[in-house]
Design an enzyme around this catalytic site. Structure first.
Site, PDB file in Angstrom:
ATOM      1  CB  SER A 257     -16.613  40.281 -45.169  1.00  0.00           C
ATOM      2  OG  SER A 257     -16.840  39.124 -45.941  1.00  0.00           O
TER       3      SER A 257
ATOM      4  CG  ASP B 101      -9.614  36.596 -46.935  1.00  0.00           C
ATOM      5  OD1 ASP B 101     -10.300  35.596 -46.641  1.00  0.00           O
ATOM      6  OD2 ASP B 101     -10.096  37.731 -47.043  1.00  0.00           O
TER       7      ASP B 101
ATOM      8  CG  HIS C 105     -12.717  36.755 -44.189  1.00  0.00           C
ATOM      9  ND1 HIS C 105     -12.557  37.524 -45.320  1.00  0.00           N
ATOM     10  CD2 HIS C 105     -14.004  36.937 -43.794  1.00  0.00           C
ATOM     11  CE1 HIS C 105     -13.701  38.137 -45.604  1.00  0.00           C
ATOM     12  NE2 HIS C 105     -14.581  37.802 -44.684  1.00  0.00           N
TER      13      HIS C 105
END
Length: 814
Positions: free
Chosen positions: A666, A739, A773
């Site tokens: 991330s 995601d 994610h």
């Protein structure tokens, strides 16, 4: 000739497109035996510390589970066949035990192929209700703790799409359950539906500077499907399985009983819907009903919340944070902005807090004003409560001791919430006469339970706080220097009984009851074994070092399991940047060498089994003091953090600094790409699920609240995509195809890969089907570990030095 032409065409196509059709792979045995283990169960313990539930689950989902039907609407991800969140984590087995017993008892009567979720204790804690997801829908089940027996209450017609699915009545005999409405219409298949016209969005000139949300509604067909999936009928279900009508079909979001159980606050979603924000900011109503289902009053109406003033501390006007007061039978409490929700408006008090008692038709009473944005209350009694506010721009938080009866208050703490060394802890709460959690009070004495971070290490503590003198007295401080004792919960503060969890770097976390009034009074209530046996000889420690500007940093260092003194090893540096408004807070350490070594799915720790030094959770603070914002010097500080980390481990003599990999997930992926673009410190990088072009998130990202048009140079300088021509270091990009995190949509990795490939950089893009994610499927995670292992072995451990230095690579500079 024909064969040569065919060969030429084959080579041409291979070199031109370079896609690889690769089935799921698994990592080498050293990593696999750590990544594919049976985990110890999760634990739920009742408020008296008498009974505990052990919840067992599979560590991973399967790719088949992630491939089930999924609709993405208004910020929700729903399985429209089963009517529950498509990414729900399920438990497969339950056991119960008295905390005083050695062995747990298997729960009987559980459904075959159980997929259990949403556990809710009954008010008297004799039962737990939960959901079970079948192939066709969701059922309600109830577990009798004493009998260790589970019973099905409903068919597979529960609607769990919006949460607040099951709620207990105070009689311990009935629940309110959201059920599928009898008049639900068939959903529209948007993939094959013929459009009836274009989709049109309109701006009336008001500024709507929202974050880059995903899974939004996009068409009238999406609106129709969302409404059908959100609608429920609320039924009253007895523990004997009898079902009665309670409330007619509507888009119910929340169901919340008053402490005395006589009223229910129901939140419903209204139209118009939005294509800019998620369902939590759609219009809504809060309506009070009696426990018999009769409407009492609509107490709040919230319009569509698309347009807010600019800034993280902006909020909407009107009643918000509407909730029940925990220490009274049926009193509603809420906050209202005094600055029109605009952080640019200067006022003495940002928020005011009001209350109104049943039957909710009296004049609201002002009970508190907060200087900053209100963030919550811990209720005590008629004359005592604790309130909190915060202000993101300064990282400040204030704690108020206030008298709700007289609306008088005093600030008892005023500090940076990033200053962990000064954290006084959280006020201890316990169940009151209504079964709600409120402040544990002993005369004028409250209790605080803290994590206990300090320059000397971490020593969790319990303090007594006197509300008359504003003084604290230390009642207990964990004495361990070779273990970590987390103070999990208070069972009975007057007796001194505390639920704690104790672990070490090789000792799996287990639960104990400690009596802080009696020396060495510690009783084990679980005996979970370490599932990661191959790491029992791990060499782990916290190293402290300084950045070039003198800022103190730290990281958790692991040496290879086969470490030989004097030998140089390749290293993996794993990190995640964090922003601060003062250097003092940025320099503080929350790392603990005694935390259990837990190689979760995204961890770099696996590679100590493959001959790598690992520096995990390396401190990467980005500091902006005073008027300066952290991101104004993001690149400079980022590179300085990385250099300091490598220098520190190199100075210890452990590594070949020409064989250092950097990685992150991330924002850590964003960090990785920037480090490879703006320094020559690394042999390779791993960037998972990141964002690389900040102009695609133009109204802010992470802790940046300025828009692209406010600070275009910041967005440009921080975007690795804009500097793709400088990136010559091998980079492995991994991203979930599904995601849903704000700003990190898959396009970020796809476009960055195209830029790097077009400019001749060594890069590999791995798109994981069905993954969001964070990754869930066993197949995906095993393949991810395989990809990372292959990449590290090729570009780091077995790196071949270039005959000539890489040209045009920007050195360390702002």
């Amino acid at each position: 000739m024909k064969t040569l032409i065919q060969l030429f065409v084959c080579l041409f196509l291979t070199n031109s497109y370079a896609q690889q059709n690769l089935t799921y792979q698994v990592p080498p045995d050293e990593i696999l035996e750590l990544a594919d283990v049976d985990l110890a169960p999760g634990v739920q313990i009742d408020s008296k510390g008498e009974n505990m539930i052990l919840l067992y689950r599979n560590q991973y989902k399967s790719i088949a589970e992630l491939s089930e039907t999924e609709l993405r609407l208004a910020g929700l991800r729903i399985n429209p066949v089963t009517n529950i969140g498509s990414r729900t984590r399920y438990y497969t087995n339950l056991k119960v035990k008295k905390t005083s017993d050695k062995d747990a008892k298997q729960v009987s009567g559980l459904p075959e192929d159980a997929r259990l979720s949403s556990f809710r204790w009954s008010p008297d804690e004799s039962m737990i209700a939960c959901l079970n997801t079948t192939k066709t829908g969701v059922e309600v089940w109830v577990l009798n703790i004493k009998e260790a027996k589970a019973t099905k209450l409903t068919g597979a017609n529960v609607n769990a799409n919006m949460g607040s699915t099951i709620s207990w009545f105070n009689d311990n005999e009935h629940l309110l359950v959201k059920m599928l409405p009898s008049d639900r219409k068939p959903l529209i298949d948007t993939d094959i539906a013929v459009p009836t016209g274009p989709t049109i969005s309109v701006s009336d000139g008001a500024k709507a500077q929202n974050r880059t949300y995903q899974d939004l509604l996009k068409t009238p067909n999406d609106e129709f499907n969302f409404e059908q999936l959100a609608r429920s009928e609320i039924k009253k279900v007895s523990i004997n399985g009898n079902v009665e009508n309670f409330l007619a079909a509507d888009m119910y979001r929340g169901v919340n009983f008053s402490p005395n159980g006589e009223y229910i606050m129901v939140t419903t979603i209204k139209r118009p819907f939005s294509y800019l924000v998620t369902y939590s900011r759609f219009p809504s109503e809060n309506t009070i009903y009696s426990s018999t289902g009769n409407k009492v009053k609509t107490v709040n109406e919230v319009p569509l919340d698309e347009v807010r003033p600019k800034g993280f501390m902006a909020t909407r006007t009107g009643k918000r944070n509407l909730n029940w007061r925990a220490d009274q039978p049926s009193t509603l409490v809420w906050a209202e902005a005094q600055d029109k929700g605009d952080p640019e408006v200067e006022v003495d008090y940002r928020d005011a807090v009001y209350q109104v008692k049943a039957p909710f038709d009296g004049e609201p009473k002002l009970i508190l004003k907060t200087k900053q944005r209100f963030s919550g209350i811990s209720w005590g009694n008629e004359n005592t409560a604790i309130a909190y506010d915060y202000w993101w721009n300064t990282r400040n938080t204030k704690t108020y001791l206030f008298n709700p009866s007289t609306a008088t208050s005093e600030i008892i703490t005023d500090r940076s919430y990033q200053d962990v060394y000064s954290d006084p802890g959280n006020f201890v709460s316990s169940k009151n006469e209504f079964g709600e959690y409120s402040l544990t009070m002993n005369g004028n004495q409250l209790y605080l339970m803290g994590d206990g971070y300090s320059k000397e290490g971490q020593f969790p503590f319990i303090d007594a706080y006197n509300i008359k003198t504003n003084k604290t007295k230390r009642l207990y401080q964990s004495p361990y220097t070779d273990k970590l004792e987390n103070l999990y919960d208070a069972i009975d503060m007057k007796k001194g009984e505390i639920l704690v969890r104790i672990e070490s770097k090789t000792e799996y976390p287990n639960y104990y009851v400690r009596n802080i009034n009696k020396k060495n009074d510690l009783t084990a209530i679980t005996t979970f074994e370490n599932p990661f046996k191959s790491l029992e000889s791990v060499n782990k420690r916290i190293i402290n070092y300084k950045r070039d500007d003198g800022l103190d940093l730290d990281g958790t260092l692991y040496l290879p399991l086969n470490y030989e003194e004097g030998k140089k090893y390749p290293m993996i540096l794993w990190a995640y940047p964090r922003e601060y408004k003062d250097k003092a807070s940025a320099a503080q350490s929350t790392a603990n060498p005694n935390e259990f070594v837990y190689p979760y799915w995204g961890s770099p720790i696996y590679w100590i089994t493959k001959g790598y030094v690992v520096l995990d959770d390396a401190a990467f603070p980005i500091v902006g003091e005073g008027e300066d914002e952290p991101n104004d010097s993001f690149r400079t500080q980022l590179v300085a953090n990385g250099k300091a980390a490598i220098d520190a481990v190199d100075n210890l003599g452990y590594i070949d600094r020409k064989k250092v990999a950097v990685g992150g997930h991330s924002y850590g992926a964003f960090m990785t790409a920037n480090l490879l673009s703006h320094s020559d410190l690394y042999a390779a990088g791993i960037a998972r699920s990141g964002a690389y072009n900040r102009t695609l998130t133009p109204f802010g990202f992470q802790s940046e609240e300025r828009s692209y048009w406010d600070a275009p140079e910041v967005y440009y300088n921080m975007s690795p995509f804009m500097h793709a021509d400088k990136m010559k270091t091998p980079l492995l990009l991994i991203h979930g195809v599904a995601d849903n995190n704000s700003g990190t949509y898959p396009l970020q990795s796809e476009r960055y890969f195209n830029a790097l490939k077009g400019l001749g950089a060594p890069v590999r893009l791995v798109m994981l089907p069905k993954e969001s994610h964070g990754y869930r499927a066993k197949e995906s995670i095993m393949h991810m570990l395989w990809e990372q292992d292959q990449w590290l072995d090729k570009h780091v451990k077995n790196k071949v030095e270039n005959a000539e230095p890489i040209e045009n690579q920007e050195k360390i500079k702002d």
